[in-house]
Motif scaffolding. Structure first.
Motif, PDB file in Angstrom:
ATOM      1  N   CYS A  20       0.839  -1.206   0.000  1.00 40.74           N
ATOM      2  CA  CYS A  20       0.000   0.000   0.000  1.00 40.74           C
ATOM      3  C   CYS A  20       0.873   1.255   0.000  1.00 40.74           C
ATOM      4  O   CYS A  20       0.627   2.173  -0.791  1.00 40.74           O
ATOM      5  CB  CYS A  20      -0.927   0.023   1.219  1.00 40.74           C
ATOM      6  SG  CYS A  20      -2.226  -1.214   1.118  1.00 40.74           S
ATOM      7  N   SER A  21       1.899   1.294   0.868  1.00 41.87           N
ATOM      8  CA  SER A  21       2.693   2.527   0.901  1.00 41.87           C
ATOM      9  C   SER A  21       3.512   2.686  -0.379  1.00 41.87           C
ATOM     10  O   SER A  21       3.682   3.804  -0.878  1.00 41.87           O
ATOM     11  CB  SER A  21       3.573   2.595   2.153  1.00 41.87           C
ATOM     12  OG  SER A  21       4.420   1.510   2.199  1.00 41.87           O
ATOM     13  N   THR A  22       3.990   1.570  -0.953  1.00 44.79           N
ATOM     14  CA  THR A  22       4.736   1.664  -2.218  1.00 44.79           C
ATOM     15  C   THR A  22       3.815   2.187  -3.322  1.00 44.79           C
ATOM     16  O   THR A  22       4.208   3.026  -4.138  1.00 44.79           O
ATOM     17  CB  THR A  22       5.279   0.269  -2.637  1.00 44.79           C
ATOM     18  OG1 THR A  22       5.898  -0.329  -1.520  1.00 44.79           O
ATOM     19  CG2 THR A  22       6.265   0.374  -3.769  1.00 44.79           C
ATOM     20  N   MET A  23       2.577   1.676  -3.347  1.00 42.07           N
ATOM     21  CA  MET A  23       1.629   2.079  -4.383  1.00 42.07           C
ATOM     22  C   MET A  23       1.267   3.566  -4.255  1.00 42.07           C
ATOM     23  O   MET A  23       1.172   4.269  -5.253  1.00 42.07           O
ATOM     24  CB  MET A  23       0.381   1.210  -4.254  1.00 42.07           C
ATOM     25  CG  MET A  23      -0.274   0.732  -5.513  1.00 42.07           C
ATOM     26  SD  MET A  23       0.649   0.744  -7.010  1.00 42.07           S
ATOM     27  CE  MET A  23       0.538  -0.894  -7.591  1.00 42.07           C
ATOM     28  N   VAL A  24       1.083   4.032  -3.009  1.00 37.81           N
ATOM     29  CA  VAL A  24       0.752   5.449  -2.804  1.00 37.81           C
ATOM     30  C   VAL A  24       1.858   6.331  -3.397  1.00 37.81           C
ATOM     31  O   VAL A  24       1.579   7.276  -4.144  1.00 37.81           O
ATOM     32  CB  VAL A  24       0.580   5.758  -1.293  1.00 37.81           C
ATOM     33  CG1 VAL A  24       0.554   7.252  -1.041  1.00 37.81           C
ATOM     34  CG2 VAL A  24      -0.691   5.119  -0.761  1.00 37.81           C
ATOM     35  N   GLN A  25       3.110   5.973  -3.100  1.00 39.52           N
ATOM     36  CA  GLN A  25       4.235   6.775  -3.619  1.00 39.52           C
ATOM     37  C   GLN A  25       4.299   6.726  -5.138  1.00 39.52           C
ATOM     38  O   GLN A  25       4.497   7.735  -5.804  1.00 39.52           O
ATOM     39  CB  GLN A  25       5.556   6.252  -3.058  1.00 39.52           C
ATOM     40  CG  GLN A  25       5.777   6.689  -1.627  1.00 39.52           C
ATOM     41  CD  GLN A  25       6.902   5.916  -0.971  1.00 39.52           C
ATOM     42  OE1 GLN A  25       7.687   5.259  -1.635  1.00 39.52           O
ATOM     43  NE2 GLN A  25       6.966   5.980   0.350  1.00 39.52           N
ATOM     44  N   HIS A  26       4.098   5.511  -5.674  1.00 38.12           N
ATOM     45  CA  HIS A  26       4.196   5.359  -7.128  1.00 38.12           C
ATOM     46  C   HIS A  26       3.115   6.179  -7.841  1.00 38.12           C
ATOM     47  O   HIS A  26       3.384   6.886  -8.810  1.00 38.12           O
ATOM     48  CB  HIS A  26       4.071   3.880  -7.497  1.00 38.12           C
ATOM     49  CG  HIS A  26       4.065   3.653  -8.977  1.00 38.12           C
ATOM     50  ND1 HIS A  26       5.208   3.765  -9.736  1.00 38.12           N
ATOM     51  CD2 HIS A  26       3.066   3.381  -9.843  1.00 38.12           C
ATOM     52  CE1 HIS A  26       4.904   3.550 -11.000  1.00 38.12           C
ATOM     53  NE2 HIS A  26       3.602   3.315 -11.095  1.00 38.12           N
ATOM     54  N   VAL A  27       1.901   6.072  -7.322  1.00 43.20           N
ATOM     55  CA  VAL A  27       0.774   6.751  -7.948  1.00 43.20           C
ATOM     56  C   VAL A  27       0.949   8.274  -7.863  1.00 43.20           C
ATOM     57  O   VAL A  27       0.623   9.004  -8.790  1.00 43.20           O
ATOM     58  CB  VAL A  27      -0.529   6.265  -7.273  1.00 43.20           C
ATOM     59  CG1 VAL A  27      -1.661   7.210  -7.533  1.00 43.20           C
ATOM     60  CG2 VAL A  27      -0.889   4.882  -7.770  1.00 43.20           C
ATOM     61  N   GLU A  28       1.528   8.737  -6.749  1.00 46.59           N
ATOM     62  CA  GLU A  28       1.800  10.177  -6.614  1.00 46.59           C
ATOM     63  C   GLU A  28       2.769  10.642  -7.690  1.00 46.59           C
ATOM     64  O   GLU A  28       2.621  11.732  -8.243  1.00 46.59           O
ATOM     65  CB  GLU A  28       2.361  10.488  -5.230  1.00 46.59           C
ATOM     66  CG  GLU A  28       1.242  10.843  -4.269  1.00 46.59           C
ATOM     67  CD  GLU A  28       1.711  10.898  -2.828  1.00 46.59           C
ATOM     68  OE1 GLU A  28       2.932  10.893  -2.590  1.00 46.59           O
ATOM     69  OE2 GLU A  28       0.823  10.924  -1.956  1.00 46.59           O
ATOM     70  N   SER A  29       3.755   9.794  -8.003  1.00 47.01           N
ATOM     71  CA  SER A  29       4.724  10.182  -9.033  1.00 47.01           C
ATOM     72  C   SER A  29       4.050  10.267 -10.404  1.00 47.01           C
ATOM     73  O   SER A  29       4.596  10.828 -11.345  1.00 47.01           O
ATOM     74  CB  SER A  29       5.908   9.212  -9.062  1.00 47.01           C
ATOM     75  OG  SER A  29       5.506   7.984  -9.640  1.00 47.01           O
ATOM     76  N   LEU A  30       2.872   9.672 -10.546  1.00 47.62           N
ATOM     77  CA  LEU A  30       2.117   9.757 -11.808  1.00 47.62           C
ATOM     78  C   LEU A  30       1.090  10.884 -11.781  1.00 47.62           C
ATOM     79  O   LEU A  30       0.199  10.943 -12.632  1.00 47.62           O
ATOM     80  CB  LEU A  30       1.378   8.441 -12.073  1.00 47.62           C
ATOM     81  CG  LEU A  30       2.199   7.167 -12.196  1.00 47.62           C
ATOM     82  CD1 LEU A  30       1.295   5.953 -12.313  1.00 47.62           C
ATOM     83  CD2 LEU A  30       3.110   7.240 -13.418  1.00 47.62           C
TER      84      LEU A  30
END
Ligand SMILES: Nc1nc2c(ncn2[C@@H]2O[C@H](COP(=O)(O)OP(=O)(O)OP(=O)(O)O)[C@@H](O)[C@H]2O)c(=O)[nH]1
Ligand SMILES: [Mg+2]
Length: 282
Positions: A20-30
């Motif tokens: 979940c935390s990895t996905m939040v960061q990744h999605v923010e970069s998009l």
């Protein structure tokens, strides 16, 4: 407008909160946003910002301390989840009615929640009533998948969640960064498995005829569904994370209803442009 949700499931310690935390960061970069709801009443720490936390509703420690209930940690968790299922209005209030929101639900790791207890199915039905399109994301630790027997039990857990929840499901093999290059090569055959050849590989090691028959029946069952495959998840590999996200987005048709934005160049085009003149000049 629909809303979108990922139900992040999997055995204890498989990497759900880290996902979940990895996905939040990744999605923010998009330049997109997702929000996370913690649904683990026993969670101690996680490093993502939460929009809602089930511990505001009920905590396992309180249930265990209750003298009339006398639950241990696992019974306590089941009690909490049943209490949660009877109080979905708490979740409705916390989520509000935001169109187009995208929410990750970080679920607890007790495997019985995904095999035979009704709470996850009730949650899915409730979310669907609130116009969420829900994708199940089932995580399995790659460290336990390097042997075919362990792999079969991981597949069975994923399959069981998939069959009981009746929603699109993406299965993920986590902690790929911990594998040696040799183990990584070895694990490739498990990502899109051919169960028959997997059984053949092991038939020499099985002595009991009955065990052989049972293994064959299980492999056939998994093969019949032909839907269990895994995507590798390495939290250090942005490209791999993006592939996982694309699979999930596709399964819940994220983006199909979004408004198309005009490209910038067109907006800046002068309105008095005379195309005839341009072509004659050239
Ligand atoms: N190296 C590496 N470690 C990971 C990865 N994902 C999770 N871990 C580690 O594995 C442990 C468990 O991860 P969590 O994300 O807490 O797992 P969980 O599924 O939420 O666990 P529970 O909520 O207790 O069921 C932690 O120590 C994480 O740091 C990964 O992709 N790579
Ligand atoms: Mg967790």
């Amino acid at each position: 407008m629909p809303r979108y949700a990922q139900l992040v499931m999997g055995p204890a310690g498989s990497g759900k909160s880290t996902y979940c935390s990895t996905m939040v960061q990744h999605v923010e970069s998009l330049n997109r946003t997702v929000q996370v709801v913690n649904l683990d009443p026993a969670a101690e720490h996680f490093d993502y910002p939460v929009m809602a936390d089930i511990r505001e509703l009920i905590q396992v420690d309180d249930v265990m301390e209750d003298a009339s209930l006398k639950f241990g940690p696992n019974g306590g968790l089941v009690f909490c989840m049943e209490y949660f299922a009877n109080n979905f209005d708490w979740l409705e209030e916390t989520l509000g009615h935001v169109e187009d929101d995208y929410i990750l639900f970080d679920c607890p790791g007790q495997i019985e929640l995904y095999t035979h207890l009704p709470v996850m199915k009730q949650l899915v039905e409730q979310l669907q009533q609130w116009e969420f399109r829900v994708c199940g994301v089932f995580l399995v630790d790659s460290q336990f998948m390097v042997e075919s027997f362990k792999f079969i039990s991981g597949v069975m857990a994923a399959l069981s969640a998939m069959v009981s929840l009746e929603i699109p499901q993406v299965n993920i093999m986590t902690k790929m960064d911990l594998l040696s290059p040799k183990a990584k090569k070895e694990i490739e055959k498990y990502l899109d498995p051919d169960m028959y050849s997997m059984m053949e590989d092991n038939s020499d090691t099985i002595r009991s005829r009955q065990f052989k028959k049972l293994t064959k029946a299980i492999c056939e069952l998994i093969d019949d569904y032909s839907m269990v495959r895994f995507l590798p998840f390495d939290r250090t590999d942005e490209e791999g994370i993006n592939i996982v996200l694309q699979h999930i987005d596709f399964s819940i048709q994220y983006g199909e209803d979004l408004e198309v934005k005009e490209p910038k160049e067109l907006e800046e085009e002068p309105s008095n442009l005379n195309y005839d003149e341009i072509f004659q000049d050239s």
